[in-house]
Motif scaffolding. Structure first.
Motif, PDB file in Angstrom:
ATOM      1  N   LYS A   1       0.327 -20.305 -29.523  1.00 42.61           N
ATOM      2  CA  LYS A   1       1.417 -19.624 -28.830  1.00 42.61           C
ATOM      3  C   LYS A   1       1.161 -18.124 -28.798  1.00 42.61           C
ATOM      4  O   LYS A   1       0.666 -17.545 -29.756  1.00 42.61           O
ATOM      5  N   ASP A   2       1.545 -17.488 -27.690  1.00 42.92           N
ATOM      6  CA  ASP A   2       1.358 -16.043 -27.532  1.00 42.92           C
ATOM      7  C   ASP A   2       2.700 -15.406 -27.226  1.00 42.92           C
ATOM      8  O   ASP A   2       3.036 -15.146 -26.088  1.00 42.92           O
ATOM      9  N   ASP A   3       3.486 -15.175 -28.289  1.00 40.07           N
ATOM     10  CA  ASP A   3       4.802 -14.572 -28.106  1.00 40.07           C
ATOM     11  C   ASP A   3       4.762 -13.062 -28.274  1.00 40.07           C
ATOM     12  O   ASP A   3       5.738 -12.379 -28.017  1.00 40.07           O
ATOM     13  N   ASN A   4       3.631 -12.543 -28.741  1.00 39.40           N
ATOM     14  CA  ASN A   4       3.542 -11.110 -29.040  1.00 39.40           C
ATOM     15  C   ASN A   4       2.758 -10.392 -27.943  1.00 39.40           C
ATOM     16  O   ASN A   4       1.594 -10.057 -28.103  1.00 39.40           O
ATOM     17  N   HIS A   5       3.399 -10.207 -26.790  1.00 36.58           N
ATOM     18  CA  HIS A   5       2.725  -9.505 -25.715  1.00 36.58           C
ATOM     19  C   HIS A   5       3.587  -8.348 -25.230  1.00 36.58           C
ATOM     20  O   HIS A   5       4.796  -8.360 -25.364  1.00 36.58           O
ATOM     21  N   ASP A   6       2.923  -7.357 -24.685  1.00 33.53           N
ATOM     22  CA  ASP A   6       3.596  -6.168 -24.180  1.00 33.53           C
ATOM     23  C   ASP A   6       3.732  -6.326 -22.673  1.00 33.53           C
ATOM     24  O   ASP A   6       2.749  -6.241 -21.948  1.00 33.53           O
ATOM     25  N   ASN A   7       4.944  -6.594 -22.207  1.00 33.39           N
ATOM     26  CA  ASN A   7       5.134  -6.920 -20.801  1.00 33.39           C
ATOM     27  C   ASN A   7       4.868  -5.709 -19.908  1.00 33.39           C
ATOM     28  O   ASN A   7       5.422  -4.633 -20.117  1.00 33.39           O
ATOM     29  N   GLU A   8       4.007  -5.883 -18.913  1.00 30.95           N
ATOM     30  CA  GLU A   8       3.676  -4.808 -17.986  1.00 30.95           C
ATOM     31  C   GLU A   8       4.824  -4.602 -17.008  1.00 30.95           C
ATOM     32  O   GLU A   8       5.455  -5.552 -16.555  1.00 30.95           O
ATOM     33  N   ILE A   9       5.087  -3.346 -16.662  1.00 31.69           N
ATOM     34  CA  ILE A   9       6.158  -3.014 -15.722  1.00 31.69           C
ATOM     35  C   ILE A   9       5.561  -2.883 -14.325  1.00 31.69           C
ATOM     36  O   ILE A   9       4.749  -1.994 -14.074  1.00 31.69           O
ATOM     37  N   LEU A  10       5.976  -3.763 -13.414  1.00 30.23           N
ATOM     38  CA  LEU A  10       5.470  -3.753 -12.041  1.00 30.23           C
ATOM     39  C   LEU A  10       6.620  -3.422 -11.101  1.00 30.23           C
ATOM     40  O   LEU A  10       7.530  -4.228 -10.905  1.00 30.23           O
ATOM     41  N   VAL A  11       6.596  -2.218 -10.537  1.00 35.27           N
ATOM     42  CA  VAL A  11       7.662  -1.764  -9.646  1.00 35.27           C
ATOM     43  C   VAL A  11       7.042  -1.104  -8.422  1.00 35.27           C
ATOM     44  O   VAL A  11       5.831  -0.909  -8.347  1.00 35.27           O
ATOM     45  N   ASN A  12       7.902  -0.740  -7.449  1.00 33.61           N
ATOM     46  CA  ASN A  12       7.410  -0.167  -6.197  1.00 33.61           C
ATOM     47  C   ASN A  12       7.242   1.341  -6.235  1.00 33.61           C
ATOM     48  O   ASN A  12       6.425   1.895  -5.507  1.00 33.61           O
ATOM     49  N   ASN A  13       8.048   2.046  -7.052  1.00 32.31           N
ATOM     50  CA  ASN A  13       7.988   3.505  -7.041  1.00 32.31           C
ATOM     51  C   ASN A  13       8.105   4.059  -8.457  1.00 32.31           C
ATOM     52  O   ASN A  13       8.574   3.382  -9.376  1.00 32.31           O
ATOM     53  N   VAL A  14       7.673   5.311  -8.616  1.00 30.23           N
ATOM     54  CA  VAL A  14       7.584   5.894  -9.955  1.00 30.23           C
ATOM     55  C   VAL A  14       8.950   6.169 -10.575  1.00 30.23           C
ATOM     56  O   VAL A  14       9.078   6.200 -11.796  1.00 30.23           O
ATOM     57  N   GLN A  15       9.978   6.360  -9.762  1.00 34.47           N
ATOM     58  CA  GLN A  15      11.304   6.587 -10.331  1.00 34.47           C
ATOM     59  C   GLN A  15      11.814   5.322 -11.019  1.00 34.47           C
ATOM     60  O   GLN A  15      12.419   5.382 -12.093  1.00 34.47           O
ATOM     61  N   ASP A  16      11.571   4.165 -10.397  1.00 43.86           N
ATOM     62  CA  ASP A  16      11.916   2.897 -11.052  1.00 43.86           C
ATOM     63  C   ASP A  16      11.078   2.698 -12.307  1.00 43.86           C
ATOM     64  O   ASP A  16      11.567   2.204 -13.330  1.00 43.86           O
ATOM     65  N   LEU A  17       9.794   3.078 -12.228  1.00 48.86           N
ATOM     66  CA  LEU A  17       8.911   2.951 -13.389  1.00 48.86           C
ATOM     67  C   LEU A  17       9.415   3.804 -14.546  1.00 48.86           C
ATOM     68  O   LEU A  17       9.487   3.349 -15.700  1.00 48.86           O
ATOM     69  N   LEU A  18       9.804   5.045 -14.249  1.00 47.17           N
ATOM     70  CA  LEU A  18      10.320   5.936 -15.284  1.00 47.17           C
ATOM     71  C   LEU A  18      11.603   5.376 -15.886  1.00 47.17           C
ATOM     72  O   LEU A  18      11.792   5.408 -17.113  1.00 47.17           O
ATOM     73  N   GLN A  19      12.490   4.848 -15.038  1.00 47.46           N
ATOM     74  CA  GLN A  19      13.743   4.285 -15.537  1.00 47.46           C
ATOM     75  C   GLN A  19      13.480   3.091 -16.449  1.00 47.46           C
ATOM     76  O   GLN A  19      14.144   2.915 -17.479  1.00 47.46           O
ATOM     77  N   GLU A  20      12.498   2.266 -16.085  1.00 51.10           N
ATOM     78  CA  GLU A  20      12.148   1.113 -16.921  1.00 51.10           C
ATOM     79  C   GLU A  20      11.571   1.562 -18.259  1.00 51.10           C
ATOM     80  O   GLU A  20      11.848   0.961 -19.303  1.00 51.10           O
ATOM     81  N   LEU A  21      10.755   2.617 -18.249  1.00 54.72           N
ATOM     82  CA  LEU A  21      10.192   3.132 -19.499  1.00 54.72           C
ATOM     83  C   LEU A  21      11.293   3.674 -20.410  1.00 54.72           C
ATOM     84  O   LEU A  21      11.274   3.455 -21.626  1.00 54.72           O
ATOM     85  N   ILE A  22      12.251   4.384 -19.817  1.00 52.51           N
ATOM     86  CA  ILE A  22      13.380   4.896 -20.603  1.00 52.51           C
ATOM     87  C   ILE A  22      14.170   3.736 -21.198  1.00 52.51           C
ATOM     88  O   ILE A  22      14.547   3.752 -22.380  1.00 52.51           O
ATOM     89  N   ALA A  23      14.409   2.703 -20.385  1.00 54.72           N
ATOM     90  CA  ALA A  23      15.161   1.541 -20.864  1.00 54.72           C
ATOM     91  C   ALA A  23      14.429   0.840 -22.004  1.00 54.72           C
ATOM     92  O   ALA A  23      15.048   0.417 -22.995  1.00 54.72           O
TER      93      ALA A  23
ATOM     94  N   ILE B   1       0.844  -1.193   0.000  1.00 59.12           N
ATOM     95  CA  ILE B   1       0.000   0.000   0.000  1.00 59.12           C
ATOM     96  C   ILE B   1       0.884   1.250   0.000  1.00 59.12           C
ATOM     97  O   ILE B   1       1.862   1.329   0.741  1.00 59.12           O
ATOM     98  N   GLY B   2       0.545   2.197  -0.865  1.00 59.99           N
ATOM     99  CA  GLY B   2       1.332   3.421  -0.984  1.00 59.99           C
ATOM    100  C   GLY B   2       2.336   3.395  -2.113  1.00 59.99           C
ATOM    101  O   GLY B   2       2.978   4.413  -2.395  1.00 59.99           O
ATOM    102  N   ASP B   3       2.473   2.224  -2.790  1.00 59.03           N
ATOM    103  CA  ASP B   3       3.379   2.145  -3.934  1.00 59.03           C
ATOM    104  C   ASP B   3       2.670   2.626  -5.200  1.00 59.03           C
ATOM    105  O   ASP B   3       1.478   2.925  -5.198  1.00 59.03           O
ATOM    106  N   CYS B   4       3.431   2.663  -6.293  1.00 59.88           N
ATOM    107  CA  CYS B   4       2.915   3.253  -7.536  1.00 59.88           C
ATOM    108  C   CYS B   4       2.205   2.222  -8.410  1.00 59.88           C
ATOM    109  O   CYS B   4       2.299   1.013  -8.194  1.00 59.88           O
ATOM    110  N   GLY B   5       1.517   2.732  -9.439  1.00 56.93           N
ATOM    111  CA  GLY B   5       0.909   1.880 -10.441  1.00 56.93           C
ATOM    112  C   GLY B   5       1.927   1.462 -11.486  1.00 56.93           C
ATOM    113  O   GLY B   5       3.105   1.803 -11.411  1.00 56.93           O
ATOM    114  N   SER B   6       1.459   0.722 -12.483  1.00 61.24           N
ATOM    115  CA  SER B   6       2.341   0.241 -13.548  1.00 61.24           C
ATOM    116  C   SER B   6       2.308   1.192 -14.739  1.00 61.24           C
ATOM    117  O   SER B   6       1.586   2.189 -14.752  1.00 61.24           O
ATOM    118  N   ASP B   7       3.083   0.850 -15.766  1.00 61.45           N
ATOM    119  CA  ASP B   7       3.091   1.665 -16.981  1.00 61.45           C
ATOM    120  C   ASP B   7       1.758   1.586 -17.716  1.00 61.45           C
ATOM    121  O   ASP B   7       1.363   2.527 -18.405  1.00 61.45           O
TER     122      ASP B   7
END
Length: 230
Positions: A135-157, A54-60
């Motif tokens: 087979k389902d090889d064409n999926h957009d992997n959701e980014i699940l992290v604890n805070n928005v700074q990690d989320l932003l870094q993952e989006l940049i990556a 509770i209190g962590d961020c959402g995903s991309d």
């Protein structure tokens, strides 16, 4: 039939229902998207699966919904991989308030890692392979992290991976493509994201804002660039 708007207590009852029905390997998350995106999680069950609380961020995915807000934002039965290698089958729904704005989301992440291992064992035991159509090889992997700074870094990556270059190797057009991807992903809804992105790209904030004006003034900017390069 009139519309029914649920309060947080009712939504928490739904979260409890899903948790009790699906067991300890099913993470259920309730987001309040009216809050700062760095702390949207207001209820979470079995958070050990993704390490969130509770209190962590959402995903991309939630960022994209807030950025684009399409008529049908819900997604069902998509595959997500966690940072520690778990494989999740996920579904997310987005709920609107009386004014028609997206307010809450309920996300279900079922850990299917062990059942997949059993499936692989049985497939090997049976000496049988599923046909390509299943087979389902064409999926957009959701980014699940604890805070928005990690989320932003993952989006940049992810953006750098799409372009195939590090930021210090990018031309102006490459940087515009990266900014278009980040903008469409909702990255600039994150507080102080422009500071991080401008530093990553090695440009001033003024230049960043000028570049954003360019990509926002052209629809499907990335597609236009691809067409020009052909």
């Amino acid at each position: 039939m009139g519309k029914i708007y649920l309060d947080e207590q009712s939504l928490e009852q739904i979260v409890t229902l899903i948790e009790k029905q699906c067991g300890s390997q099913c993470e259920v998350v309730l987001h309040d998207l009216s809050k700062d995106y760095g702390e949207t999680i207001i209820d979470i069950r079995n958070g050990h699966i993704t390490g969130r609380k509770i209190g962590d961020c959402g995903s991309d995915f939630g960022l994209r919904v807030m950025r684009r807000d399409e008529a049908d934002n819900d997604r069902f039965n998509y595959i997500t991989h966690t940072r520690v290698g778990l494989i999740l089958k996920s579904s997310s729904i987005y709920l609107r308030d009386e004014e028609g704005q997206v307010r809450y989301s309920i996300c279900v992440n079922q850990n299917i890692t062990e059942t997949l291992r059993m499936e692989y064992y049985l497939r090997d035991f049976n000496n049988y392979t599923l046909s390509e159509e299943f087979k389902d090889d064409n999926h957009d992997n959701e980014i699940l992290v604890n805070n928005v700074q990690d989320l932003l870094q993952e989006l940049i990556a992810k953006g750098k991976q799409n372009i195939g270059k590090e930021c210090n190797e990018m031309s102006k057009e490459d940087k515009l493509r990266l900014l278009d991807y980040l903008d469409q992903s909702g990255a600039f809804l994150i507080t102080k994201s422009s500071d991080k992105v401008s530093k990553e790209l090695g440009i001033s904030k003024n230049t960043l804002y000028n570049y954003l004006e360019i990509v926002r003034s052209e629809s499907n900017y990335t597609l236009n660039l691809m067409n020009k390069s052909r």
